[in-house]
Design a protein around this motif. Structure first.
Motif, PDB file in Angstrom:
ATOM      1  N   THR A 151      -5.118   7.496   4.434  1.00 34.37           N
ATOM      2  CA  THR A 151      -6.530   7.809   4.216  1.00 34.37           C
ATOM      3  C   THR A 151      -7.462   6.607   4.277  1.00 34.37           C
ATOM      4  O   THR A 151      -8.654   6.767   4.479  1.00 34.37           O
ATOM      5  CB  THR A 151      -6.715   8.490   2.848  1.00 34.37           C
ATOM      6  N   ASP A 152      -6.951   5.401   4.096  1.00 33.18           N
ATOM      7  CA  ASP A 152      -7.814   4.218   4.080  1.00 33.18           C
ATOM      8  C   ASP A 152      -7.196   3.110   4.936  1.00 33.18           C
ATOM      9  O   ASP A 152      -6.835   2.041   4.448  1.00 33.18           O
ATOM     10  CB  ASP A 152      -8.021   3.739   2.636  1.00 33.18           C
ATOM     11  N   TYR A 159       0.840  -1.204   0.000  1.00 31.32           N
ATOM     12  CA  TYR A 159       0.000   0.000   0.000  1.00 31.32           C
ATOM     13  C   TYR A 159       0.875   1.254   0.000  1.00 31.32           C
ATOM     14  O   TYR A 159       1.887   1.317   0.713  1.00 31.32           O
ATOM     15  CB  TYR A 159      -0.917   0.020   1.231  1.00 31.32           C
ATOM     16  N   GLN A 190      -8.576  -0.617   4.916  1.00 30.57           N
ATOM     17  CA  GLN A 190      -8.147  -1.540   3.861  1.00 30.57           C
ATOM     18  C   GLN A 190      -6.883  -2.292   4.281  1.00 30.57           C
ATOM     19  O   GLN A 190      -6.769  -3.510   4.100  1.00 30.57           O
ATOM     20  CB  GLN A 190      -7.899  -0.741   2.577  1.00 30.57           C
ATOM     21  N   THR A 230      -2.760   5.756   0.704  1.00 31.90           N
ATOM     22  CA  THR A 230      -3.712   4.750   1.176  1.00 31.90           C
ATOM     23  C   THR A 230      -3.538   4.495   2.666  1.00 31.90           C
ATOM     24  O   THR A 230      -4.528   4.374   3.407  1.00 31.90           O
ATOM     25  CB  THR A 230      -3.529   3.440   0.399  1.00 31.90           C
TER      26      THR A 230
END
Length: 301
Positions: A171-172, A164, A175, A168
């Motif tokens: 912000t995520d 990743y 996941q 990512t």
């Protein structure tokens, strides 16, 4: 020997049979206590007990709570099958207790090459049927947690983070968390471990990275705002164009309908209307009056 009421010492001879019987009774009671202590054991809920022979051979295991029988020369090793927590955060010290472990945060390198420190918690449980094999491979549960599980949490976290990018990870996080949980579940399934939950508490990048990310976010927001304004202006221009086209079409239709014949007819109708009200209508000299503008004379009574 004791002293009588006159203060003189006196020896009392007990019945030898009574003395021997008392001693034998005490010995039997002690042996009974030893047998009870070493031949029976109680087991708690959420516990698996591995029975080990004096020569180190595994004789079996129990997982049901209650009272259990064993030979005096058989020892027992306990494994906790409740939910256990492996927690790596901040600058915590390493500490292991049964299936639980604590330690400092995990340092990772993401797909973009940036380094970060991650606080992560893993909640897992042990299948009681796996206790015998774990004892054969690792001995105590504490040794198993220290030598295997804690190292797996760290290595899997580092491995998954390499898939990743920085954006990512910032912000995520969900996941990334889901990917770590799936990787641990697949890795531990063969050992009889169930991953109940993985929680990534924090991802800490250096300030140089987070500040650049903040600047990029501000630029993206400004860009999006400009695009929105352009889109609004475009819609407004389209609306004006449609309105102008509608007005032009209406004028074209009106122009095409106002032929010379129609205009003359409107002209005559207007003169007739004015004259019918008793008004004097003056027309150009070269026109031919076709309308009687003189009011009608009232009929004689």
């Amino acid at each position: 020997m004791f002293k009588n009421k006159n203060g003189a010492s006196q020896t009392v001879n007990l019945n030898p049979r009574i003395g021997k019987g008392f001693v034998i009774g005490v010995i039997i009671a002690i042996l009974a206590l030893i047998i009870l202590r070493h031949c029976f054991y109680t087991q708690d809920i959420g516990e698996a007990i591995v029975q080990k022979n004096w020569d180190g051979k595994i004789l079996g295991s129990t997982s049901e709570p209650g009272l259990h029988l064993k030979a005096p020369w058989v020892s027992k090793v306990s494994y906790d099958t409740r939910n256990n927590l492996i927690n790596f955060y901040g600058d915590a010290d390493y500490r292991y207790d049964g299936g639980a472990a604590n330690g400092p945060d995990v340092t990772i390198n993401d797909k973009s090459g940036a380094s970060a420190d991650i606080d992560i918690q893993v909640v897992y449980s042990l299948d009681p049927s796996a206790a015998e094999q774990l004892y054969a491979d690792y001995g105590t549960q504490t040794n198993y947690t220290q030598s295997y599980l804690s190292n797996d949490v760290r290595s899997v976290t580092r491995e998954v983070s390499g898939k990743y990018d920085t954006i990512t990870m910032l912000t995520d996080r969900s996941q990334f968390t889901k990917a770590v949980q799936e990787a641990l579940a697949n890795k531990w399934e063969a050992d009889g471990l169930h991953v109940e939950q993985v929680s990534v508490q924090d991802v800490r990048y250096p300030e140089t990275i987070t500040s650049k990310y903040a600047e990029a976010q501000s630029a993206e927001i400004a860009k999006q705002q400009a695009l929105n304004e352009q889109e609004t202006a475009k819609v407004q221009a389209e609306t004006k164009k449609i309105d102008a086209q509608g007005e032009a079409d209406a004028n074209a239709i009106l122009d095409s309908s106002l032929t010379e014949k129609v205009l003359k007819q409107h002209y005559y109708d207007t003169l007739k209307y004015i004259g019918g009200k008793g008004n004097l209508v003056v027309v150009p000299e070269d026109s031919q009056p076709i309308i009687n503008t003189t009011p009608a004379t009232p009929a004689a009574e």
